[in-house]
Design a protein around this motif. Structure first.
Motif, short mmCIF file in Angstrom:
data_model
loop_
_atom_site.label_atom_id
_atom_site.label_comp_id
_atom_site.label_asym_id
_atom_site.label_seq_id
_atom_site.Cartn_x
_atom_site.Cartn_y
_atom_site.Cartn_z
N VAL A 1 0.85 -1.18 0.00
CA VAL A 1 0.00 0.00 0.00
C VAL A 1 0.89 1.24 0.00
CG1 VAL A 1 -2.01 1.09 1.06
CG2 VAL A 1 -1.56 -1.34 1.46
N ALA A 2 1.99 1.15 0.72
CA ALA A 2 2.92 2.27 0.84
C ALA A 2 3.88 2.31 -0.34
CB ALA A 2 3.70 2.15 2.15
N ASN A 3 4.62 3.41 -0.43
CA ASN A 3 5.70 3.53 -1.41
C ASN A 3 6.64 2.34 -1.25
OD1 ASN A 3 4.71 6.07 -0.18
ND2 ASN A 3 5.70 6.99 -1.95
N SER A 4 7.20 1.87 -2.35
CA SER A 4 7.86 0.56 -2.35
C SER A 4 9.34 0.57 -2.00
CB SER A 4 7.69 -0.07 -3.74
OG SER A 4 8.17 0.81 -4.75
N THR A 5 9.98 1.74 -1.94
CA THR A 5 11.44 1.76 -1.86
C THR A 5 11.98 1.09 -0.60
OG1 THR A 5 11.52 3.79 -3.16
CG2 THR A 5 13.48 3.24 -1.88
N LEU A 6 11.38 1.35 0.55
CA LEU A 6 11.93 0.80 1.78
C LEU A 6 11.80 -0.72 1.83
CD1 LEU A 6 13.43 1.78 4.23
CD2 LEU A 6 11.25 2.10 5.41
N ALA A 7 10.66 -1.25 1.39
CA ALA A 7 10.51 -2.71 1.33
C ALA A 7 11.52 -3.31 0.38
CB ALA A 7 9.09 -3.07 0.91
N GLY A 8 11.71 -2.67 -0.78
CA GLY A 8 12.71 -3.17 -1.72
C GLY A 8 14.11 -3.11 -1.16
N ALA A 9 14.40 -2.05 -0.40
CA ALA A 9 15.74 -1.90 0.19
C ALA A 9 16.03 -2.99 1.22
CB ALA A 9 15.88 -0.52 0.81
N VAL A 10 15.00 -3.46 1.91
CA VAL A 10 15.21 -4.57 2.85
C VAL A 10 15.68 -5.81 2.09
CG1 VAL A 10 14.09 -6.16 4.46
CG2 VAL A 10 13.60 -3.72 4.59
N THR A 11 15.09 -6.08 0.92
CA THR A 11 15.55 -7.23 0.14
C THR A 11 16.98 -7.03 -0.33
OG1 THR A 11 14.85 -6.51 -2.09
CG2 THR A 11 13.17 -7.52 -0.68
N ALA A 12 17.38 -5.78 -0.60
CA ALA A 12 18.75 -5.50 -1.02
C ALA A 12 19.73 -5.69 0.13
CB ALA A 12 18.84 -4.08 -1.59
N VAL A 13 19.32 -5.31 1.34
CA VAL A 13 20.15 -5.56 2.52
C VAL A 13 20.42 -7.06 2.65
CG1 VAL A 13 20.15 -5.54 5.06
CG2 VAL A 13 19.46 -3.49 3.78
N ARG A 14 19.38 -7.85 2.47
CA ARG A 14 19.50 -9.30 2.62
C ARG A 14 20.35 -9.90 1.50
NH1 ARG A 14 16.02 -11.32 6.33
NH2 ARG A 14 16.06 -13.39 5.38
N ALA A 15 20.15 -9.43 0.27
CA ALA A 15 20.94 -9.95 -0.85
C ALA A 15 22.41 -9.58 -0.71
CB ALA A 15 20.38 -9.43 -2.17
N GLY A 16 22.69 -8.36 -0.23
CA GLY A 16 24.08 -7.98 -0.01
C GLY A 16 24.76 -8.86 1.01
N ARG A 17 24.05 -9.16 2.08
CA ARG A 17 24.61 -10.05 3.10
C ARG A 17 24.82 -11.46 2.54
NH1 ARG A 17 21.03 -9.24 7.13
NH2 ARG A 17 19.64 -10.88 6.39
N ALA A 18 23.85 -11.95 1.77
CA ALA A 18 23.98 -13.29 1.20
C ALA A 18 25.15 -13.35 0.21
CB ALA A 18 22.68 -13.68 0.50
N ALA A 19 25.33 -12.28 -0.57
CA ALA A 19 26.45 -12.25 -1.51
C ALA A 19 27.78 -12.28 -0.78
CB ALA A 19 26.35 -11.00 -2.39
N ALA A 20 27.88 -11.52 0.32
CA ALA A 20 29.11 -11.52 1.11
C ALA A 20 29.41 -12.90 1.67
CB ALA A 20 29.00 -10.49 2.24
N ARG A 21 28.36 -13.61 2.08
CA ARG A 21 28.56 -14.96 2.62
C ARG A 21 29.05 -15.91 1.53
NH1 ARG A 21 22.95 -15.18 6.19
NH2 ARG A 21 23.77 -14.12 8.04
N LEU A 22 28.56 -15.73 0.32
CA LEU A 22 29.03 -16.58 -0.78
C LEU A 22 30.51 -16.37 -1.06
CD1 LEU A 22 26.03 -16.28 -3.28
CD2 LEU A 22 26.76 -18.34 -2.05
#
Length: 510
Positions: free
Chosen positions: A486-507
């Motif tokens: 319902v809200a603007n999408s940027t912050l929700a999308g940024a949470v997925t980017a935080v998680r992907a960045g962490r997962a990439a670092a682990r790889l």
């Protein structure tokens, strides 16, 4: 590896530990998290768009390029995304160097958007992230993916807010805004969850020494985009990633092509993170044969009900008003948070003084945009052609999108709420009455590379953005969000980017 700009494509393959596709906010968040967790990891960031002005990754509101900044302010004053858009399209054929950088209708690149005519993309370094309004309301309730542990979500949300420099109330107190919020609250008759009352809008802005509120662009999230100075980071703009290369179920690199050349080259990398927006992320996955049957499906966007209300200050009992801050066209920005079923809409509320004429009292124009959630459906989707290409040379898209009877009923309910608030504040501006903008006009698209809990064909990746069936390929950004926002999408999308960045670092072993 500190080069910033288009690189000559030699026959000798190059390499990096991580390739990030897309230099917008989401790519910047991924890069920032990798750098925090793996300080010496070599990162190549590739963006198809050319620079807008001289400051790479700078939000146009604050760019040192005064001509570019003036053009942005003149267009942004039009008050909503649909009016900000350039409707000229990309009419340069396949000469991509002739396409002017900026926001363009998706149809201008050779795609069929008849069912989502407002669908648009940013054709410039940083994409939409150098244009965005910087509103960052906090996701709530059903917007939060059930597949992500709630404690993890809350922690990652704080990280996203830190990286985006979110301010809870950047605009100063404003008597008109306060009076408007009181009317909205009274109209709602107390509906809403605890803490979800009408209130100042959280924004990715910070007060600056020059007296202005500076918007967060990609360069503010990951400064090396704008200033360089990172020996392990390279930015390559004006370059298309044609496909992701894999071997035996693992990422091995990407194929890239500069806009001014037909020559392709290979960049070897064991980790590839795709943050190319909700339209182009699934397009690249499809071109690469990755992601499975859910790629492009579950396209979602809240309906966008725009309207401007002329408010009589005498009627509200307001005698003193707040002047504009330098460089701002609104005196304040507020929002009506949604509360799921109890109060299902979000309203974005901004006001500015207008001259009512010699025979009229002073008025304020209140822009009140209602965002109305729509059902998440697999049939709302992007179809990709295996034969036809767009002007970039990527699979041509056909957007399939429509509202259900439930969506339409909720839109009409929102229209009634908006009209009631307008009646209590004053009247709709005859030139900007309550209007349901064309689908795609909000620019808040989600779901086309959605996360899920299992590789059952209904999702593209796991909750950390790791694409099912291929080690080392990740996705991040709004495309990954599986819920109806319902809200603007940027912050929700940024949470997925935080998680992907962490997962990439682990790889990489971090």
């Amino acid at each position: 590896m500190a080069q910033r700009g288009p690189n000559p494509h030699s026959s000798r393959p190059r390499s990096a530990e991580v390739v990030i596709v897309g230099a917008g906010i989401m790519g910047a968040v991924v890069a920032a998290r990798i750098r925090e967790l793996r300080p010496h990891a070599s990162v190549l960031m590739v963006d198809a768009g050319p620079p807008l002005g001289s400051a790479l990754g700078h939000h146009l509101h604050d760019t040192p390029d005064e001509e570019m900044r003036s053009q942005f302010l003149a267009r942004a004053e039009r008050a909503n995304q649909e009016r900000y858009m350039s409707r000229g399209g990309a009419d340069a054929g396949r000469d991509l160097t002739a396409v002017p950088p900026g926001m363009h209708p998706l149809a201008g690149f050779g795609h069929d958007t008849a069912q989502m005519p407002g669908a648009s993309i940013g054709w410039n370094l940083g994409g939409m992230s150098v244009h965005w309004a910087a509103a960052t309301p906090t996701p709530f309730g059903s917007e939060i993916p059930a597949e992500i542990d709630r404690q993890e979500w809350d922690s990652d949300l704080l990280t996203a807010q830190r990286l985006l420099h979110v301010h809870p109330a950047a605009y100063p107190s404003d008597a008109v805004g306060d009076a408007v919020l009181e009317v909205v609250q009274d109209t709602l008759e107390g509906r809403g969850a605890e803490g979800r009352h009408p209130q100042p809008m959280p924004v990715a802005m910070q007060p600056h020494s020059d007296g202005r509120l500076h918007r967060t662009g990609p360069g503010a999230v990951f400064p090396a985009i704008e200033r360089g100075g990172d020996d392990f980071f390279e930015l390559q703009h004006s370059t298309i990633v044609r496909r992701v290369l894999t071997e035996d179920g693992r990422a091995t690199g990407v194929v890239v092509r500069a806009l001014d050349s037909d020559q392709e080259s290979v960049v070897h990398a064991p980790v590839v993170v795709i943050c190319a927006d909700t339209m182009r992320t699934p397009q690249l996955l499809f071109a690469s044969g990755l992601g499975g049957p859910a790629v492009g499906r579950h396209l979602n966007e809240h309906a966008f009900l725009a309207g401007t209300i002329l408010v009589d200050l005498q009627r509200l009992g307001v005698r003193e008003t707040t002047p504009h801050l330098d460089g701002e066209w609104f005196t304040s920005a507020s929002w009506l948070p949604h509360s799921d079923e109890e109060q299902p809409f979000q309203a974005q509320i901004m006001q500015t003084p207008v001259d009512g004429g010699a025979d009229s009292p002073q008025e304020f124009a209140v822009t009140m945009a209602f965002y109305v959630p729509t059902e998440v459906r697999a049939d709302n989707r992007i179809e990709f052609s295996a034969e036809e290409e767009d002007i970039i040379g990527m699979p041509r898209m056909t957007v399939r999108f429509g509202y259900t009877p439930k969506d339409e009923a909720l839109i009409e309910r929102a229209r009634g709420e908006q009209a009631l608030i307008a009646e209590r504040l004053g009247r709709f501006d005859p030139s900007q009455p309550s209007t349901l903008l064309p689908a795609g006009s909000s620019l808040h698209y989600t779901g086309t590379a959605r996360l899920g809990s299992s590789a059952d064909g209904s999702s593209v990746c796991d909750p950390d953005g790791r694409v099912w069936g291929c080690e080392g390929v990740l996705v991040a950004g709004n495309a990954v969000v599986p819920t109806a926002l319902v809200a603007n999408s940027t912050l929700a999308g940024a949470v997925t980017a935080v998680r992907a960045g962490r997962a990439a670092a682990r790889l990489l072993g971090g």
